[in-house]
Design a protein around this motif. Structure first.
Motif, PDB file in Angstrom:
ATOM      1  N   SER A 138       0.827  -1.213   0.000  1.00 10.04           N
ATOM      2  CA  SER A 138       0.000   0.000   0.000  1.00 10.04           C
ATOM      3  C   SER A 138       0.856   1.255   0.000  1.00 10.04           C
ATOM      4  O   SER A 138       0.495   2.262  -0.589  1.00 10.04           O
ATOM      5  N   ASN A 139       1.975   1.199   0.695  1.00  9.83           N
ATOM      6  CA  ASN A 139       2.785   2.413   0.837  1.00  9.83           C
ATOM      7  C   ASN A 139       4.130   2.311   0.133  1.00  9.83           C
ATOM      8  O   ASN A 139       5.090   2.954   0.533  1.00  9.83           O
ATOM      9  N   CYS A 140       4.190   1.487  -0.904  1.00 18.18           N
ATOM     10  CA  CYS A 140       5.499   1.324  -1.539  1.00 18.18           C
ATOM     11  C   CYS A 140       5.819   2.560  -2.378  1.00 18.18           C
ATOM     12  O   CYS A 140       4.937   3.253  -2.864  1.00 18.18           O
TER      13      CYS A 140
ATOM     14  N   SER B 259      -2.334  -5.419  -2.729  1.00 15.37           N
ATOM     15  CA  SER B 259      -3.098  -4.194  -2.484  1.00 15.37           C
ATOM     16  C   SER B 259      -4.045  -4.327  -1.310  1.00 15.37           C
ATOM     17  O   SER B 259      -4.830  -3.416  -1.045  1.00 15.37           O
ATOM     18  N   ASN B 260      -3.965  -5.457  -0.625  1.00 13.52           N
ATOM     19  CA  ASN B 260      -4.825  -5.697   0.528  1.00 13.52           C
ATOM     20  C   ASN B 260      -6.268  -5.286   0.217  1.00 13.52           C
ATOM     21  O   ASN B 260      -6.883  -4.511   0.929  1.00 13.52           O
ATOM     22  N   THR B 261      -6.784  -5.832  -0.891  1.00 18.73           N
ATOM     23  CA  THR B 261      -8.132  -5.440  -1.292  1.00 18.73           C
ATOM     24  C   THR B 261      -8.983  -6.666  -1.627  1.00 18.73           C
ATOM     25  O   THR B 261      -8.508  -7.813  -1.573  1.00 18.73           O
ATOM     26  N   SER B 262     -10.235  -6.410  -1.940  1.00 19.24           N
ATOM     27  CA  SER B 262     -11.198  -7.452  -2.274  1.00 19.24           C
ATOM     28  C   SER B 262     -12.266  -6.785  -3.120  1.00 19.24           C
ATOM     29  O   SER B 262     -12.277  -5.558  -3.256  1.00 19.24           O
ATOM     30  N   VAL B 263     -13.165  -7.580  -3.658  1.00 19.97           N
ATOM     31  CA  VAL B 263     -14.256  -6.993  -4.445  1.00 19.97           C
ATOM     32  C   VAL B 263     -15.078  -6.049  -3.565  1.00 19.97           C
ATOM     33  O   VAL B 263     -15.418  -4.937  -3.978  1.00 19.97           O
TER      34      VAL B 263
END
Ligand SMILES: [Zn+2]
Length: 313
Positions: A44-46, A280-284
């Motif tokens: 996320s913070n790269c 991206s530590n995400t989901s739908v």
């Protein structure tokens, strides 16, 4: 109501718990002693694309056997199903998993076997888009040849990897072959490079554009459209939008600066996608929330709407 995800990378979507489990089984040192695996992969913070891409070396290291690949594909489909998705398009660069014991066809069979198990259990239908890696001309042409050879086992062809300096036209011959074989084409474009890259993707047979957000750069202040934007709007060429991924690769400062709501307002054909769920530590479900933050009132409609653009139809 059908819900489709069009753009999600198999090697970008491992469950953290599975990454840990598989690393332990094969004795993969970089992950073995890591306590918080989700955090280890979270980019996320790269601050650079290199840092973002480095995470994939670790997931790919865990995708070197038939069983592991099968499990990862199965779980990806199950996780999509748990997010309410019933048609899942996944993509992968198959040669990353080829080794002495695993042929390219084995890799594809392992992925399809995982998808089939998920379908038998939950009913979710999944299909594989093969990715050529655009910074490696030999890879793109080998993946294109493979795609033609086993076209009944896949649903499409794409090129991924660094977009800047690697226009689709470099691979014109491969795209002609793919098109002649009747294979669907989507191309990552309008992410790391601008409008001319999107136009070049269209010129090489792309039916959909991966990301495509930078088409906004072809929209003038008075909302008049340049040639490429006009074509994309007029022909309703699907743009596979991945909001969180764009923020993590530092394309836009924050969610409010993302152009998705403007594109939506102008009537472009946009869908919501996850790209790389692990990094991206995400989901739908999270992408639906992100879209809401940009001002789109009913983002789930975008996922329903993308049904008509699916390569699984
Ligand atoms: Zn992507």
């Amino acid at each position: 109501m059908y819900k489709h995800i069009l753009h999600d990378h198999l090697d970008g979507g491992l469950r953290p718990s599975t990454a840990k489990e598989l690393a332990e089984i094969i004795g993969y040192k970089p992950i073995n002693n890591v306590e918080d695996v989700a955090n280890f992969f979270d980019r996320s913070n790269c601050d650079s694309l290199e840092d973002y891409l480095e995470a994939f070396t670790h997931t790919i290291a865990l995708m070197q056997s038939y069983e592991n690949i099968e499990q990862i594909a199965y779980e990806a489909a199950i996780d999509m199903n748990d997010n309410g998705v019933n048609y899942y398009e996944s993509r992968y660069a198959p040669f990353y998993s080829v080794n002495n014991d695993l042929s390219p066809i084995d890799v594809i069979d392992a992925i399809n076997s995982g998808f089939e198990q998920a379908e038998n259990e939950k009913g979710i239908i999944s299909g594989l888009i093969l990715c050529g890696m655009r910074h490696d001309p030999q890879n793109v042409s080998a993946v294109a040849d493979l795609a033609v050879e086993i076209k009944d086992k896949i649903i499409g062809f794409d090129i991924a990897g660094p977009e800047y300096n690697y226009l689709p036209s470099l691979y014109r011959d491969s795209f002609v072959k793919i098109k002649d074989a009747g294979i669907n084409i989507t191309i990552h474009a309008g992410e790391g490079d601008g409008v001319h890259s999107i136009q070049d993707a269209l010129d090489n047979g792309a039916r959909r554009i991966g990301h495509g957000v930078r088409i906004i750069e072809d929209v003038k202040e008075n909302d008049s459209l340049g040639k490429t934007a006009n074509y994309i709007l007029d022909k309703q060429i699907p743009l596979e939008i991945c909001i969180t991924s764009n923020l993590h690769t530092n394309m836009y400062e924050d969610v409010h600066a993302h152009p998705i709501s403007k594109l939506y307002e102008l009537g472009f054909n946009i869908s919501l996608n996850t790209d790389n769920r692990l990094m991206s530590n995400t989901s739908v479900l999270n992408e639906l929330e992100m879209a809401k933050l940009t001002g789109i009132e009913k983002p789930s409609e975008l996922i329903n709407f993308s049904a008509s653009d699916s390569f699984l139809n």
